[in-house]
Design an enzyme around this catalytic site. Sequence first.
Site, PDB file in Angstrom:
ATOM      1  N   TRP A 210      -5.798 -29.142  28.703  1.00  8.07           N
ATOM      2  CA  TRP A 210      -6.613 -28.006  27.351  1.00  8.07           C
ATOM      3  C   TRP A 210      -5.957 -28.274  26.522  1.00  8.07           C
ATOM      4  CZ3 TRP A 210      -3.492 -23.751  25.600  1.00  8.07           C
ATOM      5  CH2 TRP A 210      -2.611 -24.111  25.544  1.00  8.07           C
ATOM      6  N   ASP A 211      -4.696 -29.330  26.251  1.00 12.89           N
ATOM      7  CA  ASP A 211      -4.564 -29.418  25.323  1.00 12.89           C
ATOM      8  C   ASP A 211      -5.452 -30.456  24.287  1.00 12.89           C
ATOM      9  OD1 ASP A 211      -2.408 -29.525  26.859  1.00 12.89           O
ATOM     10  OD2 ASP A 211      -1.028 -30.890  26.125  1.00 12.89           O
TER      11      ASP A 211
ATOM     12  N   GLU B 154       4.970 -21.320  30.849  1.00 11.27           N
ATOM     13  CA  GLU B 154       5.092 -22.126  31.899  1.00 11.27           C
ATOM     14  C   GLU B 154       6.727 -21.331  32.730  1.00 11.27           C
ATOM     15  OE1 GLU B 154       2.606 -25.868  31.888  1.00 11.27           O
ATOM     16  OE2 GLU B 154       4.613 -26.057  31.684  1.00 11.27           O
TER      17      GLU B 154
ATOM     18  N   LYS C 126       8.961 -20.562  26.928  1.00 15.75           N
ATOM     19  CA  LYS C 126       8.599 -22.310  26.482  1.00 15.75           C
ATOM     20  C   LYS C 126       7.320 -22.487  25.794  1.00 15.75           C
ATOM     21  CE  LYS C 126       7.314 -26.324  28.782  1.00 15.75           C
ATOM     22  NZ  LYS C 126       6.367 -26.880  30.165  1.00 15.75           N
ATOM     23  N   GLN C 127       6.587 -21.524  25.355  1.00 14.16           N
ATOM     24  CA  GLN C 127       5.935 -21.528  24.376  1.00 14.16           C
ATOM     25  C   GLN C 127       5.050 -20.916  23.646  1.00 14.16           C
ATOM     26  OE1 GLN C 127       3.306 -24.852  26.145  1.00 14.16           O
ATOM     27  NE2 GLN C 127       1.772 -24.265  25.062  1.00 14.16           N
TER      28      GLN C 127
END
Length: 768
Positions: A359-360, A490, A602-603
């Site tokens: 999906w990046d 995640e 994580k992000q």
Amino acid sequence: MNQDYIQPDNWSIIEEGFDADRVKSSESLFSIGNGAMGQRANFEEQYTGPTFQGSYIAGVYYPDKTRVGWWKNGYPEYFAKVLNAPNWIGINVVINGEQLDLNTCVAITNFRRELNMKEGWLSRTFTATLQNKLEVEVKTTRFLSLDLDEVGAINYQVTPLNGDATIKFQPYLDSGITNEDTNWDDQFWDTLKVTTENDKAFIEAKTMKTGFHTCTFMQASVYLENKKQEQNPEVYQQENAITFTYSLSVAKGQTASVVKFGGYTVDRNHDKTELVSAAKTALLTASEKGFAQLLEAQKQAWDAIWKMSDITIDGDVKAQQGIRFNIFQLNQTYLGKDSSLNIGPKGFTGEKYGGSTYWDTEAYCIPFYMATKDQNVARNLLKYRYNHLEKAIENAEKLGFKNGAALYPMVTMNGEECHNEWEITFEEIHRNGAIAFAIFNYYRYTGDYSYIPEMGLEVLIGIARFWQQRATFSTDKNQYVILGVTGPNEYENNINNNFYTNYLAKWCIDYALDNIEKVKEGHHDDYLRITGKTKITHEELHAWQKVADNMYFPYSEKHQVYLQQDGFLDKELITVADLPKVDRPINQKWSWDRILRSPYIKQADVLQGFYFFEDQFSTEELKRHFDFYEPFTVHESSLSPCVHSIQAAKLDQMDQAYTFYLRTSRLDLDDYNKEVEEGLHITSMAGTWMSIVEGYGGMRIKNDMLNFEPRIPKEWDAYSFKVNFRDQILKVNVSQSETTFELEGNTDLNIIVNNNPLTISPNNLVKA
């Protein structure tokens, strides 16, 4: 402590001094590619120390059978591996009977490696003392041609410094290659035929299971003091390798060299019976041009790329080097020529993550390619997903979804899901929304609506069907909920009501409904074709709308923020600032159980939603959410710093924006995550570009117009970038004292700067 051996330089990546402990990291950092193939910066000569050999061909992969301890129904049968391809760069060098090997030399001095990003070539120079006491100077230059993208070129020079020498150059091809990350130690390549013709050699091979046919080829010639030596090579042929040997008597101070052309022809581009013939054609073209002319063409090709995509930064060399490294690697990975290719997360620099598409691409890469190429490149990336729609429907059917619901894969090569970690494959379903968002983003930026009636609406319908079926009606909440998901963070698995996922689901349904009406009104023939094909009914559309209108979003009245998921406030909310440094990175120091119970992110997760849908929230809401979530974010995903940099800049928190920018731009150069030897983080590099253009430049598309709110970090004197907006190229230059705009084209462009309208006329410098 981050690594810091890369020398600061505006245009080059430079390593000085040989250190065996850095070899694998440098093999990643100095990788080269041309969109059709790529390779890690392995030494041409033999190296017996720790190394990660890697050469890769775009679109060629192997379906490595899934290996898990406990098979769950619905698991993908395989994990698609980017294939380590036959090696064509090898040149063994034997000097007075001793193999040149930097792992066994008595001394290595003056070692210097340079990746020249401006001109697109890799070089290495060093002086080595062999165990036989001979001292030699070596210089190599290598590049993968952008013009002849099946061909790479090497010029390898050796000069004896303290005595005469007999030098044997042994260029070779080797198809006895395995992947470092194979699940079952499979042999991925079947060597079919090894042949030679004068100074040329060919290995025909095919991949097991997928049956890609390739021809790996080479041609070599040797020189003494730049004079070609007419010499027929000795040929040593094996089952899956072939070596030429050239022997030269070289006086002290003379330079002997071998020029090698090599590369791949592939049945993705040629008939499989014509691969050797195509290889001969490629070699003839390369040899007629010669190394110097090919290198000059390489410089010109990169000059054309940089004219459009360069970002300049004055007053901060490390920041300048970082952004150019990111832009360079993106262009080495994908140039937009082939709609069947995509942007792998490691590109041509390593094998980790497998697959070519995440999906990046939609979330981070499409904006970069839209603005620095032209809209056809971005359209190709969207067409890639349309071409995989049937596979996305199959993926959903395997999980029990019906009626044309589409679930795009987390990882894929051909549209089929091939990621086999349960919590990612089946739970990280937000990736489906990124596909729809990219369609919206493409139209918003280019103004080209034609993609939606031609292809995009079918994709949007499949995605909307998935979200409507994936939602569950909660009688307790009297709203629709989405259960058992993993968000962008995640470090949380199998949670309920991830805000970002729920918000994206609602938005996707609303956007699909809007476009069904729009196509019905403006493209009636397409509407009839699509509704006939998809068998959409009014009852189904009503069911979609019901889910979208009644979606549940977890919210904290106490903190006035949307919660990342149900129960987030039950965690022990200790910020990262209070986390001992010895525990970082937590993904390498903590058990998975401990990570899942922690508050650490994580992000960007909730903030990813605020990034995509900024217009639907106020700046005050963004600040509240940023100040609440960023302190719990460990930024252990390569995709994290760029989003936070953009949002910190939007909030005028420039010190934070600068810190995040440096981290995203130098993530690999400084090895923040202690894993660069596995390969580079290619897709997040597009986020680095966005952190300047959207972050500092404040570029947005609103009401069909470019909007800017320029800011500049105190560490910089000035910066500039270009964007191709609807076939008009606008250059933006921001200094500490002013912002100026220049337009290439024939017609005026109306933009908004700091909420004020501004008209830019072609070839005039306009101050904001």
